[in-house]
Design an enzyme around this catalytic site. Structure first.
Site, PDB file in Angstrom:
ATOM      1  N   ASP A  72      45.028  39.514  27.868  1.00 41.17           N
ATOM      2  CA  ASP A  72      44.334  40.896  27.308  1.00 41.17           C
ATOM      3  C   ASP A  72      44.502  42.150  28.129  1.00 41.17           C
ATOM      4  OD1 ASP A  72      42.938  39.166  25.814  1.00 41.17           O
ATOM      5  OD2 ASP A  72      41.554  38.399  27.258  1.00 41.17           O
TER       6      ASP A  72
ATOM      7  N   ARG B 210      33.808  36.601  39.864  1.00 47.46           N
ATOM      8  CA  ARG B 210      33.562  37.655  39.146  1.00 47.46           C
ATOM      9  C   ARG B 210      32.701  38.724  40.075  1.00 47.46           C
ATOM     10  NH1 ARG B 210      37.840  36.591  36.757  1.00 47.46           N
ATOM     11  NH2 ARG B 210      37.638  36.043  34.825  1.00 47.46           N
TER      12      ARG B 210
ATOM     13  N   ASP C 136      32.067  36.649  30.726  1.00 45.79           N
ATOM     14  CA  ASP C 136      32.372  37.390  31.991  1.00 45.79           C
ATOM     15  C   ASP C 136      32.226  39.016  31.762  1.00 45.79           C
ATOM     16  OD1 ASP C 136      33.483  35.484  33.692  1.00 45.79           O
ATOM     17  OD2 ASP C 136      35.388  35.452  32.770  1.00 45.79           O
TER      18      ASP C 136
ATOM     19  N   SER D 248      43.781  30.102  26.655  1.00 45.57           N
ATOM     20  CA  SER D 248      42.878  31.177  27.578  1.00 45.57           C
ATOM     21  C   SER D 248      42.868  30.455  29.034  1.00 45.57           C
ATOM     22  CB  SER D 248      41.731  31.775  26.962  1.00 45.57           C
ATOM     23  OG  SER D 248      41.100  32.699  27.843  1.00 45.57           O
TER      24      SER D 248
END
Length: 406
Positions: free
Chosen positions: A18, A98, A127, A179
């Site tokens: 990504d 995060r 996320d 992923s």
């Protein structure tokens, strides 16, 4: 958002599929801004190799690699461990990293005079919420760019097409295009064959597991490990004192070798859909088990029961991106209070994916062998008669009413 005013963008950069294609995409669609890539080192190790060269080659002006591992462990993981927080069995690996990464993004964006912060989270996942809530907490006026919510790329195959067309080097192929998210605490796997819950995870397939082995491939001989805690914080493994992040590293090795901490679940995402994920959390799973064992003998019943209820709320806050909130801070203060006597040692036997409690000791224990023994003790058993009569009085009165004796 006025794209013409976006001259400099700070990008949360992992070097995965990504974010690798986002750099050239941003330069194409935002009038060739300067891209400053930021990678948070949260213990993913080999994934950081060659990252600077790759980021600059694909169009970034520079790459920051921020050492955030101990901050993640000490400020997020340990408070969550103290609370015993898990979300639908998931030990919150991705969610732990995060808020710390997002806070650093804001810090660098302000220092660099950036006009916007960008991330590579999809519009389907959790996320995006975690990153953006943390960004809003520290830079409420900062524009946020989420290409997955803007571009016309429909899926990962098209991402690979874009990467190939723009000469973006990739470490994956279409066949191995899971992923993944990795940090010191865990590794997650999503996508490909895992999207159908009818498919069994290929634990024995070479290259699938990275932190662990399949329980089938684990040794036939058990491994014993002893973890020491002080006020709920792990401080030693097998008698060797070490900081919390090194405790996790040590337990990752021992747990991984014995097939500990593999989890295959379908969880409820914040955005409303169910998602199937396979997680490797070897050291974290051991820590949670050991911590729970020690709490069994050091925390009183009422506190333990309330704590287990609040742990669900705490885990929801972590999972839903609300780490930097007054409620989370208040719950952490509660958790800290409950840990005042959670000091002692727990020995576990690790064997082919299983954790067997071998020993629990604590100088702060509430367990009294003398009271609970089946042999003679100081406890007066006749006291139970009056207790039961009072405890059962409402039931007795109900029965008397039904029998017409009141």
């Amino acid at each position: 958002m006025d794209q013409k005013n976006i001259k400099k963008i700070v990008l949360a950069y992992s070097g995965g599929l990504d974010t690798s294609i986002i750099i050239p995409w941003l330069k194409e669609h935002y009038n060739n801004p300067e891209i400053i890539a930021v990678s948070g080192d949260v213990g993913q190790n080999d994934e950081l190799e060659g990252l600077e060269e790759k980021a600059i080659k694909t169009g970034a002006s520079k790459l920051y690699i921020a050492d955030l591992t101990d901050e993640m462990v000490d400020e997020v993981i340990i408070p969550s461990l103290k609370m015993g927080a898990s979300y639908e069995q998931y030990l919150l690996g991705t969610a732990f990293a995060r808020p710390i990464i997002a806070k650093k993004l804001v810090e660098i964006a302000k220092a660099e005079g950036a006009d916007a912060i960008a991330h590579g989270c999809t519009g389907k996942g959790n996320d995006q919420v975690r990153f953006e809530l943390a960004i809003k907490r520290f830079a409420p006026d900062m524009p946020i760019i989420a290409p997955w919510r803007e571009w016309d790329i429909k899926g990962r195959d098209e991402e690979i097409d874009y990467a190939e067309a723009h000469n973006v080097p990739l470490k994956i192929s279409r066949e191995t295009n899971y992923s993944k998210d990795k940090n010191l605490w865990h590794l997650s796997h999503e996508g490909l064959d895992l999207e159908d819950p009818a498919n069994e995870p290929q634990y024995e397939k070479p290259g699938f597991l990275e932190m662990s082995v399949s329980p089938i491939a684990a040794p036939d001989k058990p491994t014993y490990v002893t973890i020491d805690f002080e006020k709920g914080v792990p401080v030693a493994v097998d008698g060797e004192k070490m900081k919390a992040s090194d405790v996790i590293r040590k337990l990752n090795k021992l747990g991984g070798e014995n097939g500990i901490g593999l989890l295959d679940i379908v969880e409820n995402r914040l955005v409303g859909m169910k998602d199937r994920g396979v997680y490797e959390t070897p050291g974290g799973t051991i820590l949670y088990k050991a911590h729970q064992c020690l709490e069994m003998i050091t925390i009183d019943k009422d506190t333990a029961h309330m704590k287990s209820k609040l742990a669900v709320d705490f885990a929801d806050l972590v999972y839903n991106g609300k780490w930097f909130t007054p409620l989370r801070e208040a719950l952490s203060a509660f958790a800290d209070k409950t840990q005042e006597h959670v000091t002692g040692s727990v020995k576990l036997k690790l064997y082919k994916g299983n954790m067997i409690t071998a020993s629990i000791t604590s100088p702060e224990s509430l367990y009294s062998e003398e009271l609970v023994t089946f042999n003679e003790s100081s406890y007066d058993q006749t006291n139970a008669t009056g207790f039961i009569n009072l405890w059962g009085l409402p039931d007795t009165v109900l029965a008397l009413r039904e029998q017409g004796k009141l």
